[in-house]
Motif scaffolding. Structure first.
Motif, short mmCIF file in Angstrom:
data_model
loop_
_atom_site.label_atom_id
_atom_site.label_comp_id
_atom_site.label_asym_id
_atom_site.label_seq_id
_atom_site.Cartn_x
_atom_site.Cartn_y
_atom_site.Cartn_z
N ASP A 24 0.75 -1.12 0.01
CA ASP A 24 -0.08 -0.05 0.03
C ASP A 24 0.74 1.22 0.01
O ASP A 24 0.23 2.33 0.11
CB ASP A 24 -0.99 0.00 1.26
CG ASP A 24 -1.81 -1.12 1.34
OD1 ASP A 24 -2.48 -1.42 0.17
OD2 ASP A 24 -2.06 -1.72 2.43
N MET A 25 2.13 1.15 0.01
CA MET A 25 3.12 2.30 -0.12
C MET A 25 3.14 2.95 -1.31
O MET A 25 3.33 2.20 -2.56
CB MET A 25 4.37 1.91 0.58
CG MET A 25 4.29 1.67 2.08
SD MET A 25 5.90 1.26 2.58
CE MET A 25 5.66 0.59 4.46
N ASP A 26 3.46 4.18 -1.42
CA ASP A 26 3.87 4.84 -2.79
C ASP A 26 5.17 5.01 -2.87
O ASP A 26 6.04 4.21 -2.12
CB ASP A 26 3.24 6.44 -2.80
CG ASP A 26 3.70 7.34 -1.37
OD1 ASP A 26 4.85 6.74 -1.07
OD2 ASP A 26 3.15 8.08 -1.06
N LEU A 27 5.69 5.56 -4.13
CA LEU A 27 7.03 5.38 -4.43
C LEU A 27 7.92 5.85 -3.21
O LEU A 27 8.85 5.51 -3.02
CB LEU A 27 7.13 6.30 -5.75
CG LEU A 27 6.85 5.34 -6.94
CD1 LEU A 27 6.63 6.48 -8.11
CD2 LEU A 27 7.60 4.23 -7.31
N GLN A 84 8.14 -4.21 -4.93
CA GLN A 84 6.95 -3.35 -4.97
C GLN A 84 7.42 -1.89 -5.89
O GLN A 84 6.37 -1.45 -6.55
CB GLN A 84 6.40 -3.07 -3.60
CG GLN A 84 5.15 -2.16 -3.75
CD GLN A 84 4.17 -2.99 -4.32
OE1 GLN A 84 3.74 -4.16 -4.67
NE2 GLN A 84 2.85 -2.02 -4.72
N LEU A 85 8.42 -1.53 -5.32
CA LEU A 85 8.88 -0.33 -6.06
C LEU A 85 9.13 -0.61 -7.65
O LEU A 85 8.48 0.42 -8.28
CB LEU A 85 10.32 0.15 -5.27
CG LEU A 85 11.00 1.51 -6.22
CD1 LEU A 85 10.13 2.72 -5.62
CD2 LEU A 85 12.25 1.54 -5.47
N ARG A 86 9.63 -1.64 -8.02
CA ARG A 86 9.88 -1.95 -9.31
C ARG A 86 8.46 -1.91 -9.99
O ARG A 86 8.31 -1.59 -11.19
CB ARG A 86 10.60 -2.97 -9.62
CG ARG A 86 12.11 -2.90 -9.02
CD ARG A 86 12.76 -4.29 -9.28
NE ARG A 86 14.36 -4.05 -9.16
CZ ARG A 86 15.41 -4.98 -8.72
NH1 ARG A 86 14.91 -6.29 -8.70
NH2 ARG A 86 16.58 -4.78 -8.52
N LYS A 87 7.51 -2.49 -9.28
CA LYS A 87 6.26 -2.82 -9.91
C LYS A 87 5.62 -1.31 -10.16
O LYS A 87 4.82 -1.30 -11.14
CB LYS A 87 5.46 -3.54 -9.02
CG LYS A 87 4.07 -3.80 -9.49
CD LYS A 87 3.23 -4.68 -8.46
CE LYS A 87 1.81 -5.01 -8.76
NZ LYS A 87 1.22 -5.96 -7.80
N LEU A 88 5.67 -0.59 -9.08
CA LEU A 88 5.10 0.80 -9.29
C LEU A 88 5.68 1.62 -10.37
O LEU A 88 4.96 2.27 -11.00
CB LEU A 88 4.99 1.65 -7.85
CG LEU A 88 4.07 1.20 -7.04
CD1 LEU A 88 4.28 2.16 -5.57
CD2 LEU A 88 2.62 1.12 -7.29
N GLU A 89 6.98 1.75 -10.43
CA GLU A 89 7.86 2.41 -11.59
C GLU A 89 7.40 1.98 -12.87
O GLU A 89 7.22 2.72 -13.84
CB GLU A 89 9.39 2.25 -11.20
CG GLU A 89 9.72 2.92 -9.93
CD GLU A 89 11.25 2.47 -9.54
OE1 GLU A 89 12.02 3.53 -8.88
OE2 GLU A 89 11.82 1.46 -10.03
N LYS A 90 7.14 0.63 -12.90
CA LYS A 90 6.68 -0.11 -14.24
C LYS A 90 5.56 0.35 -14.56
O LYS A 90 5.18 0.98 -15.68
CB LYS A 90 6.81 -1.57 -14.37
CG LYS A 90 6.59 -2.06 -15.63
CD LYS A 90 6.79 -3.55 -15.69
CE LYS A 90 6.52 -4.35 -16.86
NZ LYS A 90 6.71 -5.72 -16.96
#
Length: 222
Positions: free
Chosen positions: A180-183, A214-220
């Protein structure tokens, strides 16, 4: 102990382990109080003059002072004040006091007691370049423990990250799950765990891996 390859805050703190007394000092508003005339003097000592000197000053100073955050500023801070830093250092060495400088943090340590006159002396020399110590940041530690440039030094000389860093990570994980965290939150968690792992490479490794995924997922997605 900063701005040069192979130096960092942990190596800086290690210089003061196993000492009876440690004093940490902070130079007040060090970057904005470092005037362009000191940067100019350094460049001149390197042989720069005329148009070259003017260009170098325009590239590295802002409104007649050294800007905070510029990639050149940390090194130029050290060179701009090298004469007074060396003067203080040589005086400390003659009195068996170890001294390091990490950006604008001065640390003194010794196996003996240091009187307040040492602090007054440092402040007096700094004033030659219109610098002064921030009284609220001046701290004295005994043999039990010390906090030096973001590093905790235990009585036995062991180095570790301050408790507050690990605690802040745990608190964040209690408030919000990684998914649930943002970048910004993920990068903060990863950076803090990375710092903790400089003292113990196994600390929160599983959490770090999850946060990176999770960070890589959000960045993508973005």
């Amino acid at each position: 102990m900063a701005g040069f390859k192979g130096q960092n805050n942990i190596i800086n703190a290690k210089k003061h382990a196993n000492k009876r007394e440690v004093i940490t000092l902070d130079i007040s508003h060090c970057f904005p109080n470092t005037k362009a005339k000191y940067i100019k003097r350094f460049f001149e000592s390197c042989g720069a003059k005329g148009e070259i000197l003017d260009i170098l000053l325009k590239l590295t100073t802002y409104k007649d002072y050294l800007p905070t955050g510029a990639p050149t500023s940390t090194l130029l801070l050290a060179f701009a004040h090298k004469d007074i830093f060396d003067f203080i250092y040589n005086k400390m060495q003659r009195n068996n006091v170890d001294m390091t400088i990490y950006v604008d943090d001065i640390t003194l340590s010794t196996h003996e007691h240091m009187s307040n006159s040492v602090i007054k002396y440092v402040n007096k020399v700094l004033k030659q370049h219109a610098l002064w110590l921030k009284k609220s940041k001046t701290k004295r530690y005994g043999y039990r423990h010390a906090e030096v440039t973001g590093v905790h030094i235990a009585q036995n000389g062991k180095l570790s990250a301050p408790f507050s860093i690990g605690y802040s990570v745990v608190q964040k994980l209690r408030e919000k799950e990684i998914k649930d965290m943002d970048l910004k939150e993920l990068r903060g968690i990863i950076a803090k765990i990375g710092y903790l792992q400089q003292f113990n490479n196994k600390t929160m490794q599983t959490t770090k891996i999850k946060a990176i995924k999770q960070l890589r997922k959000l960045e993508k997605t973005n």
